[in-house]
Design an enzyme around this catalytic site. Structure first.
Site, short mmCIF file in Angstrom:
data_model
loop_
_atom_site.label_atom_id
_atom_site.label_comp_id
_atom_site.label_asym_id
_atom_site.label_seq_id
_atom_site.Cartn_x
_atom_site.Cartn_y
_atom_site.Cartn_z
N GLU A 49 40.25 43.91 37.22
CA GLU A 49 41.71 43.78 37.29
C GLU A 49 42.43 44.91 36.58
O GLU A 49 41.99 45.41 35.55
CB GLU A 49 42.16 42.44 36.68
CG GLU A 49 41.36 41.23 37.12
CD GLU A 49 41.37 40.97 38.61
OE1 GLU A 49 42.11 41.65 39.35
OE2 GLU A 49 40.62 40.09 39.06
N GLU A 90 44.41 32.26 46.92
CA GLU A 90 43.38 32.56 45.92
C GLU A 90 43.92 32.18 44.55
O GLU A 90 44.99 32.65 44.14
CB GLU A 90 43.06 34.06 45.90
CG GLU A 90 42.19 34.54 47.03
CD GLU A 90 41.88 36.02 46.88
OE1 GLU A 90 41.96 36.56 45.75
OE2 GLU A 90 41.56 36.65 47.89
#
Length: 261
Positions: A55, A44
Site C-alpha cells: 500500500e 473489497e
C-alpha cells in the site's frame, strides 16, 4: 453461475476498495450499503494490518487509523454479519498473510463461508505459496484471487491456468496510489491471460478518474479503485458517505456504456 461470475456478467464491473474500520466500523458498514446501492458490483474490504507492504501512503494511513480505532478481524466479521442481514453485494477481503495465519487459516475461511464472503485477495502471498492457503479456501468455497503485475511476465500463463474467480491485474509497478499515467503493459498481460483461460480480468492500482476508469475498462472486464476512495474518506471523515456515493456513481457511469467483449 456463482456470485463472482455474476459480478462480471452484466457489463464492466466497478470494484471499490475501502479499509474496514476507517474512520470507524459504523461508517464502513454504511459505505457498503450505499456503494452497493450506487452500482458497486463487488466491494473489497481491507482487513487492517500493521505492515501493509503493497500500500501507498493513503491506504497505509487509513490502516493505522483503523487499528488505532480498535478494529480487529473479529469485529470486522461481526460487521459483515450485520451487513449480510440487509445486503447481498459480493464481498472480498483484501489482507495480508499474517492476519489470516494469526487468526487460523481454517477458522478464517470457515467464517468467510458463514458470512458469504466470496473471495480473498492477499498481495504478499506469492503464487508459489498459494498451496499454504488454497486447501482451506477450496474446502469452504472461497476464491483465492491471483494477482499479476508487469514483472510477472513468463509466470502469467502459469498463474492464469490456476486462477479462480477473477484475476487482479496490477496496472503498474510500485505500491497502491493515484497515478497520472498508467502504462500499456497491462493490456499485454490481459491478452496473455485470455490465451490461457477465459477468466475475468480486473485492473487495479492507480485508477482515480472517470477517464482512466473508462480507458482501463475498455481493455479489461472491470476496474478496481482504492486510494482515490480512501482519500475521500480521509478528507471528510464521518461525513464521507455522500461524497463516496457521488464518486462511485460517477465512476460506474463512466464504464457503464462500454460494451463487453
Amino acid at each position: 453461475m456463482n456470485k463472482l461470475e455474476k459480478v462480471f456478467a452484466n457489463g464492466k464491473a466497478f470494484i471499490p476498495f475501502i479499509t474496514a474500520g476507517h474512520p470507524s466500523l459504523e461508517i464502513t458498514e454504511q459505505l457498503v450499503y450505499e456503494m452497493a446501492a450506487s452500482g458497486a458490483d463487488l466491494i473489497e474490504l481491507g482487513i487492517p494490518f500493521s505492515d501493509p507492504i503493497a500500500e501507498g501512503p493513503v491506504i497505509q494511513e487509513s490502516t493505522q487509523c483503523a487499528l488505532q480505532a480498535g478494529t480487529t478481524t473479529d469485529k470486522i466479521f461481526d460487521m459483515v454479519k450485520r451487513i449480510r442481514e440487509k445486503c447481498d453485494v459480493p464481498l472480498a477481503f483484501m489482507t495480508y498473510v499474517n492476519p489470516i495465519f494469526t487468526y487460523g487459516p481454517e477458522r478464517f475461511m470457515k467464517k468467510c463461508q458463514e458470512l458469504q464472503v466470496d473471495a480473498v485477495i492477499i498481495p504478499d502471498l506469492p503464487y508459489e505459496e498459494h498451496e499454504e492457503l488454497r486447501p482451506f479456501c477450496s474446502k469452504y468455497g472461497i476464491a483465492l484471487i491471483s494477482l499479476i503485475a508487469p514483472t510477472s511476465k513468463d509466470r502469467i500463463r502459469m498463474i492464469a491456468k490456476e486462477a479462480e474467480g477473477f484475476i487482479y491485474c496490477v496496472s503498474s509497478m510500485g505500491v497502491t496510489g493515484v497515478r497520472q499515467n498508467i502504462g500499456n503493459e497491462v493490456e499485454d498481460m490481459i491478452k496473455l491471460v485470455k490465451e490461457v483461460k477465459d477468466i475475468p480480468c480486473a485492473i487495479g492500482f492507480g485508477i482515480s478518474t472517470p477517464e482512466q476508469a473508462k480507458r482501463m475498462a475498455q481493455i479489461s472486464d472491470g476496474v478496481i479503485v482504492g486510494s482515490a476512495i480512501v482519500k475521500i474518506i480521509s478528507q471528510y471523515g464521518v461525513d464521507c458517505v455522500p461524497h463516496v456515493v457521488e464518486y462511485v456513481r460517477t465512476m460506474k457511469n463512466a464504464i457503464a456504456t462500454i460494451e463487453t467483449r
